[in-house]
Design a protein around this motif. Structure first.
Motif, PDB file in Angstrom:
ATOM      1  N   GLU A  52       0.851  -1.179   0.000  1.00 50.28           N
ATOM      2  CA  GLU A  52       0.000   0.000   0.000  1.00 50.28           C
ATOM      3  C   GLU A  52       0.889   1.232   0.000  1.00 50.28           C
ATOM      4  O   GLU A  52       1.784   1.363   0.850  1.00 50.28           O
ATOM      5  N   ARG A  68      -4.251   6.928  -1.483  1.00 46.03           N
ATOM      6  CA  ARG A  68      -3.527   5.665  -1.356  1.00 46.03           C
ATOM      7  C   ARG A  68      -3.983   4.673  -2.423  1.00 46.03           C
ATOM      8  O   ARG A  68      -5.123   4.721  -2.881  1.00 46.03           O
ATOM      9  N   GLN A 126      -3.025   0.342  -3.930  1.00 44.32           N
ATOM     10  CA  GLN A 126      -2.400  -0.941  -3.616  1.00 44.32           C
ATOM     11  C   GLN A 126      -2.101  -1.727  -4.883  1.00 44.32           C
ATOM     12  O   GLN A 126      -2.747  -1.538  -5.917  1.00 44.32           O
ATOM     13  N   ARG A 136      10.916  -4.925  -0.973  1.00 42.61           N
ATOM     14  CA  ARG A 136      10.191  -3.994  -0.109  1.00 42.61           C
ATOM     15  C   ARG A 136      10.897  -2.632  -0.079  1.00 42.61           C
ATOM     16  O   ARG A 136      10.249  -1.585  -0.179  1.00 42.61           O
ATOM     17  N   VAL A 140       3.258   2.780   2.926  1.00 36.30           N
ATOM     18  CA  VAL A 140       2.549   2.842   4.200  1.00 36.30           C
ATOM     19  C   VAL A 140       2.140   1.454   4.703  1.00 36.30           C
ATOM     20  O   VAL A 140       1.697   1.322   5.839  1.00 36.30           O
ATOM     21  N   GLY A 141       2.277   0.429   3.881  1.00 36.64           N
ATOM     22  CA  GLY A 141       1.894  -0.904   4.329  1.00 36.64           C
ATOM     23  C   GLY A 141       2.461  -1.988   3.439  1.00 36.64           C
ATOM     24  O   GLY A 141       2.629  -1.790   2.230  1.00 36.64           O
ATOM     25  N   CYS A 142       2.774  -3.133   4.036  1.00 33.13           N
ATOM     26  CA  CYS A 142       3.274  -4.288   3.288  1.00 33.13           C
ATOM     27  C   CYS A 142       2.832  -5.554   4.007  1.00 33.13           C
ATOM     28  O   CYS A 142       3.223  -5.789   5.151  1.00 33.13           O
ATOM     29  N   GLU A 143       1.994  -6.353   3.356  1.00 38.12           N
ATOM     30  CA  GLU A 143       1.516  -7.607   3.933  1.00 38.12           C
ATOM     31  C   GLU A 143       2.089  -8.770   3.135  1.00 38.12           C
ATOM     32  O   GLU A 143       2.064  -8.761   1.900  1.00 38.12           O
TER      33      GLU A 143
END
Length: 259
Positions: A11, A83, A85, A100, A112-115
């Motif tokens: 994200e 934002r 994704q 990453r 702002v995010g990494c899953e």
């Protein structure tokens, strides 16, 4: 026998207005590659554009150890502060940190995010027989059979390409080569019949930021129904939902869905 990968969902937040082309994967791939090239730590040469030094003997152009999944961004625009994704299917877990960090360095954005989800796919046939499958070709697919590009994916042409891609990814980046009779697998696939089909040709181009060259990204999209003794092939098709099939899969081409 299994096939393993990681589904990495990123994200990002735009720090300035951004516009994505169709396909969006072209812009994302170029942006990630530019950051990796600037890093100068070997990640570009070994991960983003690998050469044969780590591939099987005789493999001059090993597959990239990732594919992009960003269709939801095609043709969209984002203002600063918005934002968005996208996902990467990663077949070489040792490159997760480099990926990453490179995504985090894309110009005009902040991460702002990494899953990360670990995926394990068995390649053994199910116990119950399978007599009919539908394969949807969601993004342009470019397949070759007997050295020629084809526009009608008969099962005997499709499955050898699925087999070769998954086997090569596993050999280059995973648990080692697949132990099987490749020729017999292809012969059995050729006995499966395509009973329904609907295809259309798609034209698309990409321009390399590194060389300025323009390359085709087209192929066919549509769907086909196959009937026959399909049990042993279903796990490979399920794996191909994650890997893609055909040429230029790292751009998001060759995405399929099986039912």
């Amino acid at each position: 026998m299994n096939f393993r990968l990681q589904r990495v969902r990123f994200e990002l937040e735009a720090s300035r207005p951004l516009a994505f082309p169709v396909p969006a994967s072209n812009k994302l791939r170029g942006a990630i590659g530019a950051v990796m090239r600037e890093r100068g730590d070997g990640s570009y040469e070994e991960f983003f554009a690998p050469v044969s030094m780590h591939g099987p003997s005789g493999l001059s152009d090993p597959p990239r150890p990732f594919v992009l999944r960003s269709e939801e961004l095609n043709g969209r625009q984002f203002e600063a502060g918005e934002r968005f994704q996208f996902a990467v299917h990663l077949f070489a877990a040792q490159w997760l940190d480099a990926l990453r960090e490179s995504v985090g360095g894309i110009a005009g954005t902040s991460l702002v995010g990494c899953e990360v989800e670990e995926i394990v796919l068995p390649l053994e046939a199910p116990e119950d027989p399978v007599r009919r499958v539908r394969v949807e070709f969601l993004t342009p697919v470019e397949l070759k059979s007997a050295g020629k590009t084809i526009d009608r994916p008969e099962f005997g042409a499709l499955m050898p390409r699925v087999r070769d891609r998954i086997s090569t990814l596993r050999q280059c980046y995973g648990e080692g080569p697949v132990e099987m009779d490749f020729a017999a697998f292809g012969e059995r696939a050729a006995k499966v019949v395509m009973t329904e089909c609907r295809f259309e040709k798609v034209e698309a181009l990409r321009k390399s930021a590194a060389t300025g060259q323009v390359h085709p990204l087209g192929g066919f999209v549509g769907e086909a129904v196959y009937e026959g003794d399909l049990g042993e092939f279903l796990p490979w098709l399920r794996a191909a939902e994650w890997t893609g099939v055909g040429r230029q899969t790292s751009w998001g081409k060759g995405q399929i869905r099986v039912s």
